[in-house]
Design a protein around this motif. Sequence first.
Motif, PDB file in Angstrom:
ATOM      1  N   GLN A  86       0.849  -1.199   0.000  1.00 10.94           N
ATOM      2  CA  GLN A  86       0.000   0.000   0.000  1.00 10.94           C
ATOM      3  C   GLN A  86       0.883   1.247   0.000  1.00 10.94           C
ATOM      4  O   GLN A  86       2.105   1.149   0.095  1.00 10.94           O
ATOM      5  N   HIS A  87       0.241   2.424  -0.083  1.00  6.48           N
ATOM      6  CA  HIS A  87       1.005   3.652  -0.305  1.00  6.48           C
ATOM      7  C   HIS A  87       0.562   4.828   0.566  1.00  6.48           C
ATOM      8  O   HIS A  87      -0.609   4.943   0.898  1.00  6.48           O
ATOM      9  N   PHE A  88       1.541   5.690   0.858  1.00  2.07           N
ATOM     10  CA  PHE A  88       1.300   7.029   1.377  1.00  2.07           C
ATOM     11  C   PHE A  88       1.394   7.973   0.182  1.00  2.07           C
ATOM     12  O   PHE A  88       2.222   7.766  -0.710  1.00  2.07           O
ATOM     13  N   GLU A  91       0.263  15.029  -0.036  1.00  6.15           N
ATOM     14  CA  GLU A  91      -0.434  16.074  -0.781  1.00  6.15           C
ATOM     15  C   GLU A  91       0.410  17.343  -0.839  1.00  6.15           C
ATOM     16  O   GLU A  91       1.104  17.690   0.104  1.00  6.15           O
ATOM     17  N   ILE A  99       4.046   2.020   2.015  1.00  5.91           N
ATOM     18  CA  ILE A  99       3.796   1.785   3.432  1.00  5.91           C
ATOM     19  C   ILE A  99       4.598   0.541   3.791  1.00  5.91           C
ATOM     20  O   ILE A  99       4.535  -0.458   3.064  1.00  5.91           O
ATOM     21  N   LEU A 104      -0.230  -2.294   7.613  1.00  6.28           N
ATOM     22  CA  LEU A 104      -1.648  -2.073   7.364  1.00  6.28           C
ATOM     23  C   LEU A 104      -2.331  -3.411   7.121  1.00  6.28           C
ATOM     24  O   LEU A 104      -1.800  -4.265   6.415  1.00  6.28           O
ATOM     25  N   VAL A 106      -6.314  -4.992   6.126  1.00  6.22           N
ATOM     26  CA  VAL A 106      -7.647  -4.645   5.648  1.00  6.22           C
ATOM     27  C   VAL A 106      -8.584  -5.763   6.089  1.00  6.22           C
ATOM     28  O   VAL A 106      -8.393  -6.929   5.737  1.00  6.22           O
ATOM     29  N   VAL A 123      -4.782   0.730  -1.331  1.00  4.53           N
ATOM     30  CA  VAL A 123      -5.048   1.680  -0.255  1.00  4.53           C
ATOM     31  C   VAL A 123      -4.027   2.793  -0.383  1.00  4.53           C
ATOM     32  O   VAL A 123      -2.822   2.534  -0.455  1.00  4.53           O
ATOM     33  N   VAL A 124      -4.507   4.026  -0.441  1.00  7.67           N
ATOM     34  CA  VAL A 124      -3.633   5.188  -0.473  1.00  7.67           C
ATOM     35  C   VAL A 124      -3.979   6.042   0.741  1.00  7.67           C
ATOM     36  O   VAL A 124      -5.118   6.509   0.869  1.00  7.67           O
ATOM     37  N   VAL A 125      -3.027   6.200   1.629  1.00  9.95           N
ATOM     38  CA  VAL A 125      -3.196   7.051   2.803  1.00  9.95           C
ATOM     39  C   VAL A 125      -2.616   8.415   2.452  1.00  9.95           C
ATOM     40  O   VAL A 125      -1.431   8.538   2.135  1.00  9.95           O
ATOM     41  N   ARG A 126      -3.482   9.424   2.470  1.00  9.91           N
ATOM     42  CA  ARG A 126      -3.052  10.774   2.082  1.00  9.91           C
ATOM     43  C   ARG A 126      -2.514  11.514   3.296  1.00  9.91           C
ATOM     44  O   ARG A 126      -3.155  11.548   4.342  1.00  9.91           O
ATOM     45  N   LEU A 127      -1.337  12.091   3.126  1.00 10.75           N
ATOM     46  CA  LEU A 127      -0.673  12.829   4.198  1.00 10.75           C
ATOM     47  C   LEU A 127      -0.470  14.271   3.777  1.00 10.75           C
ATOM     48  O   LEU A 127      -0.431  14.586   2.593  1.00 10.75           O
TER      49      LEU A 127
END
Length: 132
Positions: A86-88, A91, A99, A104, A106, A123-127
């Motif tokens: 998955q990824h961060f 922004e 990640i 993580l 799910v 899954v993209v976690v936006r920071l």
Amino acid sequence: MAGDRLRSVGLRPTRQRIALAGLLFAKGDRHLTAEELHEEAVGAGVPVSLATVYNTLHQFTDAGMLRVLAVESSKTYFDTNTSDHQHFFIEGENEVMDIPTGGLTVNGLPEVPEGMEVAHIDVVVRLRRKRS
């Protein structure tokens, strides 16, 4: 070496494909856009159009060499790491980071319709940077 890799996935090792594969995979796992790869190619003296870069990236993706990440509606990132991860996304900086494995899980996925299987889960976690 790049020619052998291309042949192993059923792609003809053209001069441009070999050059772009060399740029893509020589630096380890990375995330980049077609525009970024085109800029690298021009900087390295590889005579290639942006359209050719796009076509080649999509051919590499179809062959399983890359993974597409749609983290913004206006940009598509290509990931050289095709494993399940998955990824961060940072922004304002347009940076994508993996990640760490095991960071993580799910749970509670819906039942998959008959005759279908989960290919992978994105899954993209936006920071964003904290404002001081």
